[in-house]
Motif scaffolding. Structure first.
Motif, mmCIF file in Angstrom:
data_model
loop_
_atom_site.group_PDB
_atom_site.id
_atom_site.type_symbol
_atom_site.label_atom_id
_atom_site.label_comp_id
_atom_site.label_asym_id
_atom_site.label_seq_id
_atom_site.Cartn_x
_atom_site.Cartn_y
_atom_site.Cartn_z
ATOM 1 N N ALA A 2 27.257 -75.446 13.998
ATOM 2 C CA ALA A 2 27.314 -74.749 15.272
ATOM 3 C C ALA A 2 25.979 -74.886 15.993
ATOM 4 O O ALA A 2 24.922 -74.695 15.398
ATOM 5 N N LYS A 3 26.021 -75.261 17.291
ATOM 6 C CA LYS A 3 24.802 -75.393 18.091
ATOM 7 C C LYS A 3 24.747 -74.345 19.196
ATOM 8 O O LYS A 3 23.713 -73.765 19.440
ATOM 9 N N TRP A 4 25.850 -74.151 19.885
ATOM 10 C CA TRP A 4 25.912 -73.206 20.994
ATOM 11 C C TRP A 4 27.177 -72.367 20.889
ATOM 12 O O TRP A 4 28.200 -72.833 20.399
ATOM 13 N N ILE A 5 27.096 -71.144 21.385
ATOM 14 C CA ILE A 5 28.244 -70.243 21.409
ATOM 15 C C ILE A 5 28.417 -69.742 22.836
ATOM 16 O O ILE A 5 27.451 -69.361 23.493
ATOM 17 N N ILE A 6 29.652 -69.774 23.305
ATOM 18 C CA ILE A 6 30.013 -69.199 24.598
ATOM 19 C C ILE A 6 30.960 -68.041 24.302
ATOM 20 O O ILE A 6 31.968 -68.222 23.614
ATOM 21 N N ALA A 7 30.612 -66.855 24.798
ATOM 22 C CA ALA A 7 31.415 -65.669 24.488
ATOM 23 C C ALA A 7 31.623 -64.832 25.743
ATOM 24 O O ALA A 7 30.814 -64.856 26.669
ATOM 25 N N LEU A 8 32.712 -64.088 25.760
ATOM 26 C CA LEU A 8 32.965 -63.145 26.846
ATOM 27 C C LEU A 8 32.314 -61.820 26.491
ATOM 28 O O LEU A 8 32.444 -61.334 25.362
ATOM 29 N N GLY A 9 31.615 -61.231 27.457
ATOM 30 C CA GLY A 9 30.998 -59.930 27.242
ATOM 31 C C GLY A 9 32.033 -58.825 27.171
ATOM 32 O O GLY A 9 33.190 -58.999 27.567
ATOM 33 N N ASP A 10 31.604 -57.672 26.691
ATOM 34 C CA ASP A 10 32.503 -56.520 26.587
ATOM 35 C C ASP A 10 33.057 -56.098 27.944
ATOM 36 O O ASP A 10 34.143 -55.522 28.016
ATOM 37 N N ASP A 11 32.315 -56.390 29.013
ATOM 38 C CA ASP A 11 32.734 -55.969 30.347
ATOM 39 C C ASP A 11 33.529 -57.041 31.101
ATOM 40 O O ASP A 11 33.876 -56.858 32.257
ATOM 41 N N PHE A 12 33.854 -58.165 30.453
ATOM 42 C CA PHE A 12 34.559 -59.248 31.129
ATOM 43 C C PHE A 12 36.005 -58.845 31.408
ATOM 44 O O PHE A 12 36.692 -58.291 30.553
ATOM 45 N N TYR A 13 36.465 -59.155 32.628
ATOM 46 C CA TYR A 13 37.851 -58.861 33.005
ATOM 47 C C TYR A 13 38.335 -59.923 33.977
ATOM 48 O O TYR A 13 37.639 -60.282 34.928
ATOM 49 N N TYR A 14 39.538 -60.404 33.744
ATOM 50 C CA TYR A 14 40.170 -61.362 34.643
ATOM 51 C C TYR A 14 41.653 -61.039 34.729
ATOM 52 O O TYR A 14 42.328 -60.932 33.705
#
Length: 67
Positions: free
Chosen positions: A23-35
């Motif tokens: 693993a080199k990079w991680i992309i994650a949604l924050g707790d406040d993410f909404y769509y």
């Protein structure tokens, strides 16, 4: 640049980019993410990028940009 084979998705919240099977990079949604896919409104909340390291891990917030 990462190839499609180097991307691994874990659930709906995390994407891991690998290099040399590590693993080199991680992309994650924050707790406040909404769509809401039923509206034309852009997503709100944080999308976070950080290096996959156990120590000194600085989070880089990403910004939504309309195409």
């Amino acid at each position: 640049m990462f190839k499609w084979e180097q991307l691994h998705q874990y659930g709906i919240l995390i994407i891991v980019l690998e290099e040399n099977n590590e693993a080199k990079w991680i992309i994650a949604l924050g707790d406040d993410f909404y769509y809401d896919q039923n509206t034309m409104e852009p997503p709100v909340g944080d999308i976070l990028l950080y290096e996959a390291a156990l120590e000194d891990n600085e989070v880089i917030p990403l910004q939504y940009q309309k195409e």
